[in-house]
Design a protein around this motif. Structure first.
Motif, PDB file in Angstrom:
ATOM      1  N   ALA A  54      36.227  38.681  36.863  1.00 29.58           N
ATOM      2  CA  ALA A  54      35.492  39.605  36.003  1.00 29.58           C
ATOM      3  C   ALA A  54      36.437  40.550  35.283  1.00 29.58           C
ATOM      4  O   ALA A  54      37.573  40.781  35.715  1.00 29.58           O
ATOM      5  CB  ALA A  54      34.492  40.405  36.830  1.00 29.58           C
ATOM      6  N   ALA A  55      35.948  41.085  34.184  1.00 26.52           N
ATOM      7  CA  ALA A  55      36.618  42.171  33.461  1.00 26.52           C
ATOM      8  C   ALA A  55      35.609  43.296  33.328  1.00 26.52           C
ATOM      9  O   ALA A  55      34.421  43.053  33.104  1.00 26.52           O
ATOM     10  CB  ALA A  55      37.099  41.711  32.091  1.00 26.52           C
ATOM     11  N   HIS A  56      36.071  44.526  33.487  1.00 23.56           N
ATOM     12  CA  HIS A  56      35.162  45.672  33.417  1.00 23.56           C
ATOM     13  C   HIS A  56      35.867  46.850  32.777  1.00 23.56           C
ATOM     14  O   HIS A  56      37.102  46.932  32.741  1.00 23.56           O
ATOM     15  CB  HIS A  56      34.655  46.059  34.814  1.00 23.56           C
ATOM     16  CG  HIS A  56      35.740  46.584  35.715  1.00 23.56           C
ATOM     17  ND1 HIS A  56      36.051  47.920  35.820  1.00 23.56           N
ATOM     18  CD2 HIS A  56      36.594  45.946  36.550  1.00 23.56           C
ATOM     19  CE1 HIS A  56      37.029  48.078  36.684  1.00 23.56           C
ATOM     20  NE2 HIS A  56      37.390  46.893  37.145  1.00 23.56           N
ATOM     21  N   ALA A  57      35.062  47.766  32.253  1.00 23.93           N
ATOM     22  CA  ALA A  57      35.611  48.976  31.634  1.00 23.93           C
ATOM     23  C   ALA A  57      34.552  50.057  31.637  1.00 23.93           C
ATOM     24  O   ALA A  57      33.348  49.767  31.554  1.00 23.93           O
ATOM     25  CB  ALA A  57      36.079  48.696  30.208  1.00 23.93           C
ATOM     26  N   THR A  63      40.094  51.799  29.618  1.00 24.04           N
ATOM     27  CA  THR A  63      40.961  50.679  29.964  1.00 24.04           C
ATOM     28  C   THR A  63      40.154  49.522  30.542  1.00 24.04           C
ATOM     29  O   THR A  63      39.309  49.721  31.421  1.00 24.04           O
ATOM     30  CB  THR A  63      42.013  51.124  30.991  1.00 24.04           C
ATOM     31  OG1 THR A  63      42.775  52.206  30.446  1.00 24.04           O
ATOM     32  CG2 THR A  63      42.948  49.970  31.335  1.00 24.04           C
ATOM     33  N   VAL A  64      40.410  48.316  30.024  1.00 26.96           N
ATOM     34  CA  VAL A  64      39.758  47.115  30.537  1.00 26.96           C
ATOM     35  C   VAL A  64      40.601  46.572  31.687  1.00 26.96           C
ATOM     36  O   VAL A  64      41.816  46.410  31.556  1.00 26.96           O
ATOM     37  CB  VAL A  64      39.610  46.049  29.441  1.00 26.96           C
ATOM     38  CG1 VAL A  64      38.964  44.794  30.003  1.00 26.96           C
ATOM     39  CG2 VAL A  64      38.783  46.597  28.279  1.00 26.96           C
ATOM     40  N   ALA A  65      39.945  46.295  32.818  1.00 22.27           N
ATOM     41  CA  ALA A  65      40.661  45.829  34.004  1.00 22.27           C
ATOM     42  C   ALA A  65      40.033  44.546  34.528  1.00 22.27           C
ATOM     43  O   ALA A  65      38.845  44.280  34.314  1.00 22.27           O
ATOM     44  CB  ALA A  65      40.645  46.900  35.098  1.00 22.27           C
ATOM     45  N   GLU A  66      40.841  43.733  35.190  1.00 20.05           N
ATOM     46  CA  GLU A  66      40.365  42.484  35.785  1.00 20.05           C
ATOM     47  C   GLU A  66      40.092  42.699  37.268  1.00 20.05           C
ATOM     48  O   GLU A  66      40.792  43.467  37.944  1.00 20.05           O
ATOM     49  CB  GLU A  66      41.409  41.385  35.594  1.00 20.05           C
ATOM     50  CG  GLU A  66      40.987  40.026  36.155  1.00 20.05           C
ATOM     51  CD  GLU A  66      42.030  38.940  35.905  1.00 20.05           C
ATOM     52  OE1 GLU A  66      41.977  37.902  36.595  1.00 20.05           O
ATOM     53  OE2 GLU A  66      42.880  39.136  35.019  1.00 20.05           O
ATOM     54  N   THR A  67      39.085  42.035  37.787  1.00 16.91           N
ATOM     55  CA  THR A  67      38.773  42.115  39.203  1.00 16.91           C
ATOM     56  C   THR A  67      38.139  40.801  39.646  1.00 16.91           C
ATOM     57  O   THR A  67      37.934  39.885  38.844  1.00 16.91           O
ATOM     58  CB  THR A  67      37.825  43.299  39.502  1.00 16.91           C
ATOM     59  OG1 THR A  67      37.664  43.432  40.916  1.00 16.91           O
ATOM     60  CG2 THR A  67      36.463  43.085  38.864  1.00 16.91           C
ATOM     61  N   LEU A 122      46.369  33.217  27.672  1.00 17.22           N
ATOM     62  CA  LEU A 122      45.624  34.349  27.130  1.00 17.22           C
ATOM     63  C   LEU A 122      45.047  35.142  28.291  1.00 17.22           C
ATOM     64  O   LEU A 122      44.233  34.622  29.060  1.00 17.22           O
ATOM     65  CB  LEU A 122      44.499  33.867  26.217  1.00 17.22           C
ATOM     66  CG  LEU A 122      43.630  34.947  25.567  1.00 17.22           C
ATOM     67  CD1 LEU A 122      44.488  35.842  24.670  1.00 17.22           C
ATOM     68  CD2 LEU A 122      42.506  34.325  24.755  1.00 17.22           C
ATOM     69  N   PRO A 123      45.469  36.396  28.487  1.00 10.80           N
ATOM     70  CA  PRO A 123      44.952  37.200  29.598  1.00 10.80           C
ATOM     71  C   PRO A 123      43.437  37.311  29.539  1.00 10.80           C
ATOM     72  O   PRO A 123      42.840  37.417  28.458  1.00 10.80           O
ATOM     73  CB  PRO A 123      45.624  38.561  29.380  1.00 10.80           C
ATOM     74  CG  PRO A 123      46.858  38.259  28.577  1.00 10.80           C
ATOM     75  CD  PRO A 123      46.476  37.113  27.687  1.00 10.80           C
ATOM     76  N   LEU A 124      42.816  37.293  30.698  1.00 11.14           N
ATOM     77  CA  LEU A 124      41.362  37.363  30.773  1.00 11.14           C
ATOM     78  C   LEU A 124      40.829  38.627  30.119  1.00 11.14           C
ATOM     79  O   LEU A 124      39.817  38.596  29.410  1.00 11.14           O
ATOM     80  CB  LEU A 124      40.908  37.296  32.237  1.00 11.14           C
ATOM     81  CG  LEU A 124      39.397  37.253  32.452  1.00 11.14           C
ATOM     82  CD1 LEU A 124      38.843  35.906  32.030  1.00 11.14           C
ATOM     83  CD2 LEU A 124      39.046  37.542  33.910  1.00 11.14           C
ATOM     84  N   VAL A 125      41.502  39.750  30.315  1.00  7.03           N
ATOM     85  CA  VAL A 125      41.004  41.010  29.750  1.00  7.03           C
ATOM     86  C   VAL A 125      41.012  40.979  28.231  1.00  7.03           C
ATOM     87  O   VAL A 125      40.144  41.572  27.584  1.00  7.03           O
ATOM     88  CB  VAL A 125      41.827  42.213  30.274  1.00  7.03           C
ATOM     89  CG1 VAL A 125      41.602  42.412  31.765  1.00  7.03           C
ATOM     90  CG2 VAL A 125      43.316  42.044  29.976  1.00  7.03           C
ATOM     91  N   GLY A 153      28.836  55.268  30.953  1.00  9.51           N
ATOM     92  CA  GLY A 153      28.484  54.178  31.857  1.00  9.51           C
ATOM     93  C   GLY A 153      29.638  53.222  31.994  1.00  9.51           C
ATOM     94  O   GLY A 153      30.801  53.582  31.784  1.00  9.51           O
ATOM     95  N   SER A 154      29.332  51.972  32.328  1.00  9.07           N
ATOM     96  CA  SER A 154      30.361  50.948  32.446  1.00  9.07           C
ATOM     97  C   SER A 154      29.769  49.593  32.075  1.00  9.07           C
ATOM     98  O   SER A 154      28.554  49.397  32.134  1.00  9.07           O
ATOM     99  CB  SER A 154      30.945  50.910  33.865  1.00  9.07           C
ATOM    100  OG  SER A 154      29.923  50.625  34.813  1.00  9.07           O
ATOM    101  N   VAL A 155      30.644  48.671  31.683  1.00  9.61           N
ATOM    102  CA  VAL A 155      30.235  47.317  31.305  1.00  9.61           C
ATOM    103  C   VAL A 155      31.070  46.316  32.088  1.00  9.61           C
ATOM    104  O   VAL A 155      32.252  46.552  32.359  1.00  9.61           O
ATOM    105  CB  VAL A 155      30.384  47.084  29.788  1.00  9.61           C
ATOM    106  CG1 VAL A 155      29.348  47.888  29.028  1.00  9.61           C
ATOM    107  CG2 VAL A 155      31.779  47.462  29.302  1.00  9.61           C
ATOM    108  N   VAL A 156      30.448  45.196  32.462  1.00  6.33           N
ATOM    109  CA  VAL A 156      31.109  44.168  33.271  1.00  6.33           C
ATOM    110  C   VAL A 156      30.744  42.799  32.726  1.00  6.33           C
ATOM    111  O   VAL A 156      29.585  42.538  32.391  1.00  6.33           O
ATOM    112  CB  VAL A 156      30.677  44.260  34.753  1.00  6.33           C
ATOM    113  CG1 VAL A 156      31.353  43.164  35.570  1.00  6.33           C
ATOM    114  CG2 VAL A 156      30.993  45.625  35.336  1.00  6.33           C
ATOM    115  N   VAL A 157      31.736  41.919  32.633  1.00 10.73           N
ATOM    116  CA  VAL A 157      31.509  40.514  32.305  1.00 10.73           C
ATOM    117  C   VAL A 157      32.156  39.676  33.403  1.00 10.73           C
ATOM    118  O   VAL A 157      33.352  39.812  33.669  1.00 10.73           O
ATOM    119  CB  VAL A 157      32.103  40.135  30.931  1.00 10.73           C
ATOM    120  CG1 VAL A 157      31.950  38.631  30.698  1.00 10.73           C
ATOM    121  CG2 VAL A 157      31.420  40.899  29.819  1.00 10.73           C
ATOM    122  N   ILE A 158      31.360  38.834  34.045  1.00 12.00           N
ATOM    123  CA  ILE A 158      31.840  37.947  35.117  1.00 12.00           C
ATOM    124  C   ILE A 158      31.766  36.512  34.620  1.00 12.00           C
ATOM    125  O   ILE A 158      30.755  36.102  34.033  1.00 12.00           O
ATOM    126  CB  ILE A 158      30.983  38.102  36.388  1.00 12.00           C
ATOM    127  CG1 ILE A 158      30.918  39.572  36.832  1.00 12.00           C
ATOM    128  CG2 ILE A 158      31.537  37.234  37.520  1.00 12.00           C
ATOM    129  CD1 ILE A 158      29.938  39.834  37.960  1.00 12.00           C
TER     130      ILE A 158
END
Length: 242
Positions: free
Chosen positions: A49-52, A106-110, A82-85, A60-65
């Motif tokens: 996933a990437a979230h920010a 900042t967009v981060a990967e998890t 190509l980095p996921l973020v 708030g926050s947004v997440v894409v899995i």
């Protein structure tokens, strides 16, 4: 009878646009809102996933899995890793619109587990994006409790919320047109090839802020640099500062 919240309505209205921006081999379609427990049981443990966080009048926050296969394809792309973020940033930007005017932090990967843990601490709206064989991705938006009030409870002037954004740096880009092509067509491009865009010659170019259309104009040259002379403001995209 299930009650649909304002946030769920906003996310549902944005979901298909987000699905269209994901770099998948087959088109995705937005599903219906699901509970966090349903998401936790249906998302594969090896998904990524990437979230920010979203900074603005509505915090708030947004997440894409996405499935692990997509991340592996991006890492092994014929055009280079190509980095996921980076690959998911356009989708996150489109998803951010569900929270109104704002900008991504900042967009981060998890991991999938990390995304679920993040959402457990918040009141989140989760929607699956369906592929040909089932859910291929999941999107989620959460709003901070202080932003959950009805629109009537907000300050009378939108400029009050915009005060938070006065010094935020936004990326502006000018777009002449767009087209779509397969990876095969992309790899076959050679110097001298002509790529036809979906816009007539002489048509105004679009001015976008973080991917959102705000104005149109004519391409001009100023001191040997290209510039855009604004001819039309898209009023529905801009807040009223009166």
């Amino acid at each position: 009878m299930t009650t649909i919240t304002h946030l769920e309505q906003d996310v549902l209205a944005t979901a298909q646009a987000v699905a269209d921006l994901l770099p998948t081999s087959a088109p995705l379609s937005a599903g219906q809102v699901m509970s966090l427990d349903e998401a936790a049981s249906s998302i594969p443990p090896d998904a990524v996933a990437a979230h920010a966080d979203v900074l603005g009048a509505r915090v708030g926050s947004v997440v894409v899995i996405v499935q692990r296969e997509l991340a592996a394809s991006l890492a092994d792309s014929p055009m280079g890793p190509l980095p996921l973020v980076d690959a998911l940033r356009p989708a996150l930007e489109a998803l951010r619109v569900a929270l109104g005017v704002g900008t991504l932090a900042t967009v981060a990967e998890t991991t999938a587990a990390g995304a679920i843990t993040l959402l457990q601490a918040q009141d989140a709206t989760i929607i699956p994006l369906q592929g040909t064989t089932g859910p291929a991705a999941w999107i989620a938006v959460s709003a901070a409790p202080s932003s959950a009030a009805a629109p009537a409870a907000r300050p009378a002037g939108p400029s009050a919320g915009m005060e938070l954004l006065q010094d935020v740096v936004m990326e502006l880009s000018a777009e002449l047109g767009r087209t779509t092509m397969t990876v095969r067509e992309l790899l076959n491009l050679q110097p001298g090839a002509v790529v036809e865009l979906d816009r007539l010659a002489g048509s105004p170019a679009d001015l976008l802020v973080n991917g959102r259309l705000i104005a149109r104009g004519e391409v001009v040259v100023v001191d040997e640099d290209y510039a855009l002379k604004i001819t039309e403001l898209i009023s529905s995209s801009l807040p009223d500062h009166a």
